[in-house]
Design a protein around this motif. Structure first.
Motif, PDB file in Angstrom:
ATOM      1  N   LEU A 167      -0.455  -1.247  -7.785  1.00 30.81           N
ATOM      2  CA  LEU A 167       0.554  -2.304  -7.740  1.00 30.81           C
ATOM      3  C   LEU A 167       0.999  -2.472  -6.300  1.00 30.81           C
ATOM      4  O   LEU A 167       1.452  -1.506  -5.662  1.00 30.81           O
ATOM      5  CB  LEU A 167       1.752  -1.959  -8.622  1.00 30.81           C
ATOM      6  N   ILE A 168       0.866  -3.673  -5.769  1.00 27.81           N
ATOM      7  CA  ILE A 168       1.218  -3.958  -4.376  1.00 27.81           C
ATOM      8  C   ILE A 168       2.381  -4.940  -4.366  1.00 27.81           C
ATOM      9  O   ILE A 168       2.234  -6.102  -4.758  1.00 27.81           O
ATOM     10  CB  ILE A 168       0.022  -4.543  -3.612  1.00 27.81           C
ATOM     11  N   PHE A 169       3.544  -4.469  -3.937  1.00 28.13           N
ATOM     12  CA  PHE A 169       4.740  -5.295  -3.824  1.00 28.13           C
ATOM     13  C   PHE A 169       4.854  -5.755  -2.372  1.00 28.13           C
ATOM     14  O   PHE A 169       4.922  -4.924  -1.465  1.00 28.13           O
ATOM     15  CB  PHE A 169       5.984  -4.507  -4.232  1.00 28.13           C
ATOM     16  N   LYS A 170       4.896  -7.067  -2.149  1.00 21.86           N
ATOM     17  CA  LYS A 170       4.809  -7.610  -0.792  1.00 21.86           C
ATOM     18  C   LYS A 170       5.963  -8.561  -0.480  1.00 21.86           C
ATOM     19  O   LYS A 170       6.416  -9.312  -1.345  1.00 21.86           O
ATOM     20  CB  LYS A 170       3.481  -8.358  -0.629  1.00 21.86           C
ATOM     21  N   LYS A 171       6.395  -8.510   0.766  1.00 14.15           N
ATOM     22  CA  LYS A 171       7.334  -9.512   1.256  1.00 14.15           C
ATOM     23  C   LYS A 171       6.586 -10.831   1.465  1.00 14.15           C
ATOM     24  O   LYS A 171       5.534 -10.869   2.103  1.00 14.15           O
ATOM     25  CB  LYS A 171       7.951  -9.072   2.581  1.00 14.15           C
ATOM     26  N   GLY A 172       7.135 -11.904   0.933  1.00 16.34           N
ATOM     27  CA  GLY A 172       6.604 -13.232   1.171  1.00 16.34           C
ATOM     28  C   GLY A 172       7.568 -14.039   2.016  1.00 16.34           C
ATOM     29  O   GLY A 172       8.634 -13.546   2.418  1.00 16.34           O
ATOM     30  N   GLU A 173       7.223 -15.287   2.256  1.00 13.71           N
ATOM     31  CA  GLU A 173       8.089 -16.135   3.084  1.00 13.71           C
ATOM     32  C   GLU A 173       9.471 -16.304   2.474  1.00 13.71           C
ATOM     33  O   GLU A 173      10.472 -16.383   3.186  1.00 13.71           O
ATOM     34  CB  GLU A 173       7.438 -17.506   3.280  1.00 13.71           C
ATOM     35  N   LYS A 174       9.556 -16.366   1.143  1.00 16.83           N
ATOM     36  CA  LYS A 174      10.834 -16.596   0.475  1.00 16.83           C
ATOM     37  C   LYS A 174      11.547 -15.313   0.088  1.00 16.83           C
ATOM     38  O   LYS A 174      12.682 -15.359  -0.415  1.00 16.83           O
ATOM     39  CB  LYS A 174      10.601 -17.446  -0.779  1.00 16.83           C
ATOM     40  N   TYR A 220      18.404  -1.907   7.041  1.00 17.43           N
ATOM     41  CA  TYR A 220      19.079  -0.645   7.337  1.00 17.43           C
ATOM     42  C   TYR A 220      18.078   0.450   7.710  1.00 17.43           C
ATOM     43  O   TYR A 220      18.332   1.275   8.579  1.00 17.43           O
ATOM     44  CB  TYR A 220      19.895  -0.213   6.124  1.00 17.43           C
ATOM     45  N   TYR A 221      16.915   0.449   7.033  1.00 14.67           N
ATOM     46  CA  TYR A 221      15.950   1.520   7.223  1.00 14.67           C
ATOM     47  C   TYR A 221      14.820   1.094   8.152  1.00 14.67           C
ATOM     48  O   TYR A 221      14.420  -0.071   8.201  1.00 14.67           O
ATOM     49  CB  TYR A 221      15.363   1.953   5.866  1.00 14.67           C
ATOM     50  N   GLU A 222      14.297   2.085   8.869  1.00 18.43           N
ATOM     51  CA  GLU A 222      13.131   1.892   9.725  1.00 18.43           C
ATOM     52  C   GLU A 222      12.140   3.021   9.443  1.00 18.43           C
ATOM     53  O   GLU A 222      11.869   3.867  10.288  1.00 18.43           O
ATOM     54  CB  GLU A 222      13.545   1.862  11.195  1.00 18.43           C
ATOM     55  N   ILE A 223      11.612   3.027   8.242  1.00 19.80           N
ATOM     56  CA  ILE A 223      10.705   4.071   7.789  1.00 19.80           C
ATOM     57  C   ILE A 223       9.278   3.550   7.891  1.00 19.80           C
ATOM     58  O   ILE A 223       8.909   2.565   7.254  1.00 19.80           O
ATOM     59  CB  ILE A 223      11.020   4.494   6.344  1.00 19.80           C
ATOM     60  N   GLU A 224       8.475   4.216   8.710  1.00 15.99           N
ATOM     61  CA  GLU A 224       7.104   3.777   8.932  1.00 15.99           C
ATOM     62  C   GLU A 224       6.281   3.885   7.645  1.00 15.99           C
ATOM     63  O   GLU A 224       6.434   4.820   6.851  1.00 15.99           O
ATOM     64  CB  GLU A 224       6.452   4.633  10.023  1.00 15.99           C
ATOM     65  N   GLY A 225       5.397   2.914   7.453  1.00 18.02           N
ATOM     66  CA  GLY A 225       4.493   2.928   6.315  1.00 18.02           C
ATOM     67  C   GLY A 225       3.216   3.682   6.630  1.00 18.02           C
ATOM     68  O   GLY A 225       3.057   4.212   7.748  1.00 18.02           O
ATOM     69  N   PRO A 226       2.270   3.772   5.706  1.00 14.89           N
ATOM     70  CA  PRO A 226       2.393   3.130   4.398  1.00 14.89           C
ATOM     71  C   PRO A 226       3.327   3.907   3.475  1.00 14.89           C
ATOM     72  O   PRO A 226       3.418   5.131   3.570  1.00 14.89           O
ATOM     73  CB  PRO A 226       0.962   3.141   3.865  1.00 14.89           C
ATOM     74  N   ILE A 227       4.014   3.180   2.626  1.00 22.24           N
ATOM     75  CA  ILE A 227       4.869   3.813   1.618  1.00 22.24           C
ATOM     76  C   ILE A 227       4.146   3.731   0.278  1.00 22.24           C
ATOM     77  O   ILE A 227       3.830   2.641  -0.216  1.00 22.24           O
ATOM     78  CB  ILE A 227       6.245   3.138   1.543  1.00 22.24           C
ATOM     79  N   ILE A 228       3.876   4.894  -0.293  1.00 23.66           N
ATOM     80  CA  ILE A 228       3.218   4.995  -1.585  1.00 23.66           C
ATOM     81  C   ILE A 228       4.220   5.580  -2.567  1.00 23.66           C
ATOM     82  O   ILE A 228       4.665   6.715  -2.412  1.00 23.66           O
ATOM     83  CB  ILE A 228       1.965   5.899  -1.526  1.00 23.66           C
ATOM     84  N   LEU A 241      11.325  -1.488   0.133  1.00 26.61           N
ATOM     85  CA  LEU A 241      10.684  -2.700   0.628  1.00 26.61           C
ATOM     86  C   LEU A 241      11.636  -3.618   1.395  1.00 26.61           C
ATOM     87  O   LEU A 241      11.531  -3.771   2.609  1.00 26.61           O
ATOM     88  CB  LEU A 241      10.042  -3.464  -0.537  1.00 26.61           C
ATOM     89  N   MET A 242      12.594  -4.223   0.709  1.00 19.57           N
ATOM     90  CA  MET A 242      13.368  -5.297   1.333  1.00 19.57           C
ATOM     91  C   MET A 242      14.415  -4.815   2.329  1.00 19.57           C
ATOM     92  O   MET A 242      14.856  -5.589   3.176  1.00 19.57           O
ATOM     93  CB  MET A 242      14.033  -6.163   0.257  1.00 19.57           C
ATOM     94  N   ASP A 243      14.801  -3.537   2.264  1.00 19.56           N
ATOM     95  CA  ASP A 243      15.776  -3.031   3.236  1.00 19.56           C
ATOM     96  C   ASP A 243      15.123  -2.063   4.222  1.00 19.56           C
ATOM     97  O   ASP A 243      15.783  -1.218   4.808  1.00 19.56           O
ATOM     98  CB  ASP A 243      16.940  -2.347   2.526  1.00 19.56           C
ATOM     99  N   ASN A 244      13.809  -2.230   4.402  1.00 19.33           N
ATOM    100  CA  ASN A 244      13.057  -1.389   5.337  1.00 19.33           C
ATOM    101  C   ASN A 244      12.336  -2.295   6.331  1.00 19.33           C
ATOM    102  O   ASN A 244      11.421  -3.040   5.963  1.00 19.33           O
ATOM    103  CB  ASN A 244      12.060  -0.520   4.581  1.00 19.33           C
ATOM    104  N   TYR A 245      12.721  -2.207   7.582  1.00 18.51           N
ATOM    105  CA  TYR A 245      12.194  -3.093   8.619  1.00 18.51           C
ATOM    106  C   TYR A 245      10.708  -2.864   8.892  1.00 18.51           C
ATOM    107  O   TYR A 245       9.980  -3.794   9.259  1.00 18.51           O
ATOM    108  CB  TYR A 245      12.979  -2.872   9.920  1.00 18.51           C
ATOM    109  N   CYS A 246      10.227  -1.645   8.695  1.00 17.02           N
ATOM    110  CA  CYS A 246       8.901  -1.266   9.195  1.00 17.02           C
ATOM    111  C   CYS A 246       7.747  -1.593   8.258  1.00 17.02           C
ATOM    112  O   CYS A 246       6.590  -1.427   8.629  1.00 17.02           O
ATOM    113  CB  CYS A 246       8.874   0.226   9.513  1.00 17.02           C
ATOM    114  N   VAL A 247       8.028  -2.038   7.025  1.00 17.05           N
ATOM    115  CA  VAL A 247       6.920  -2.290   6.100  1.00 17.05           C
ATOM    116  C   VAL A 247       7.004  -3.700   5.531  1.00 17.05           C
ATOM    117  O   VAL A 247       8.086  -4.281   5.397  1.00 17.05           O
ATOM    118  CB  VAL A 247       6.896  -1.273   4.936  1.00 17.05           C
TER     119      VAL A 247
END
Length: 426
Positions: free
Chosen positions: A385-392, A335-343, A362-368
């Motif tokens: 703390l770094i929360f990252k999208k992984g393959e799963k 839904y969101y397209e908010i440019e990073g970095p997001i702190i 994170l998960m509903d933001n296309y840009c990060v």
């Protein structure tokens, strides 16, 4: 940008899916089919979903429930408050027992010294009272008071604890809130906060209730009814992510899974299916440290973190999530397209809670592909703390109640890196 349409038919399904739970007509208890209702604290009397589920699992209209106030400094008052709630939800007054087991005197009952109830763990009449029950409830307070009274000094079970285990093994339900949730696992987390856990590790000292909110982790023996992982409670409000991760890594040979339960929320555990369900008004964080590790510099890498809410389930055997089918996947349809970095830095950041960071940021933001958060003390010692999208990694979204966003998030990767912070005033 993704457009979301909620159809009238979907609303009808929601209405049916989340309609009031009907109380069971039978309390047929099956051997080894016991259940747990583990509440993350601050249970509101109006939270009917949790009360009705506890009553249903206790046998519905035939439920016989015992309440143990041992954790509390007011064991009678808070046990009686819960009794009145049960009556409001349909349990017959004559089928509710305040089990006289406690370690502190309740000043609201001047004619009774409840601290003398500690000896009742060996009282045959109290054991008979427990034997009549189909459900047991532990009120909140200090979890070490519960374990301190239900275990003998040599570490063996008291007759009262054996009776509670017998209830569970014959298909009964054991529930509890706050301290009553913490005792469900073994080891049991009894003290410390996340920053103290990450910086200092563990302590073998515990003085009183105040140690629950500060310093390194104090972990000790719990009751162990939940034998599939480690429980923590008041999870998001008290920011207990760090202390649960540290405790899990220290017990990795025994458990890979940790469950952080939000306030006013229940983790329902069905032992027969080895499955959990989220019920209530918050969520449950599920941590998987099977592939996580700690580096020499103290960095913690590759923690798998998920978040589920009401209507979601998780099977522990195959580690499969069963997300509410009304929710749509968000990955690829963000839904969101908010440019990073997001702190995310806390009180001045939008979406400051863990749930909102994982979902909105994170998960509903296309840009990060990652979101960072920081915590540090007055000495400048801190953690990134770094929360990252992984393959799963996947997100799930729906409007399930009006226009309130309901999210679930699965298999996000978390790294925690020690850092040194320098603050310069302008």
């Amino acid at each position: 940008m993704k457009k979301r349409l909620i159809l009238f038919t979907s609303l009808l399904i929601v209405s049916i899916l989340f309609s009031t739970i009907t109380l069971s007509k039978s309390n047929n208890l099956t051997q080894n089919s016991g259940s747990l209702v583990i509440v993350g604290g601050a249970l509101e009397s109006s939270n009917g979903d949790i009360y009705r589920k506890f009553i249903e699992l206790s046998g519905g209209k035939k439920a016989v429930i015992g309440i143990i106030g041992a954790a509390s400094t007011k064991p009678y008052k808070y046990s009686n408050d819960f009794k009145n709630d049960l009556i409001k939800y349909g349990v017959k007054k004559r089928n509710i027992y305040i089990i006289p087991i406690a370690v502190r005197d309740d000043k609201t009952t001047p004619n009774v010294d409840e601290s003398k109830w500690a000896q009742n763990v060996n009282n045959p009449e109290v054991i008979k009272m427990i034997d009549k029950c189909t459900g047991i409830w532990f009120v909140g307070g200090d979890q070490t008071r519960i374990t301190g009274v239900l275990y003998n000094k040599d570490g063996s079970n008291t007759p009262a604890l054996d009776a509670i285990w017998s209830l569970y093994n014959r298909g009964g339900v054991i529930g509890g809130t706050s301290a009553g949730a913490a005792v469900m696992s073994n080891p049991m987390i009894a003290g410390g906060n996340s920053f103290g856990a990450l910086k200092y590790g563990f302590t073998d000292k515990y003085e009183d209730y105040n140690d629950q909110e500060q310093g390194p982790v104090y972990a000790t023996r719990g009751l162990g009814f939940f034998n599939q992982g480690i429980i923590d409670q008041h999870f998001d409000r008290k920011a207990r992510l760090g202390r649960l991760i540290v405790t899990l890594l220290a017990n990795k040979e025994k458990f890979n899974l940790g469950f952080g339960i939000d306030e006013n929320t229940a983790l329902i555990y069905y032992s027969g299916k080895n499955e959990i369900e989220a019920v209530g008004r918050g969520g449950i964080v599920i941590l998987d440290v099977e592939n996580a590790y700690k580096e020499d510099n103290g960095a913690i890498k590759n923690v798998d973190i998920s978040y589920i809410e009401k209507g979601d389930k998780y099977n522990i055997n195959n580690r499969k999530f069963m997300i509410n089918t009304l929710k749509e996947t968000t990955r690829g349809y963000e839904y969101y397209e908010i440019e990073g970095p997001i702190i995310n830095s806390g009180i001045l950041s939008p979406n400051a809670s863990l749930r909102n960071l994982l979902s909105f940021d994170l998960m509903d933001n296309y840009c990060v592909d990652e979101v960072k958060s920081y915590s540090f003390d007055t000495n400048g010692d801190g953690f990134e703390l770094i929360f990252k999208k992984g393959e799963k990694s996947q997100g799930y979204w729906a409007y399930l109640d009006g226009n309130s966003d309901s999210y679930s998030v699965t298999n996000v990767i978390l790294d925690i890196i020690p850092v040194k912070i320098t603050i310069t005033h302008k």
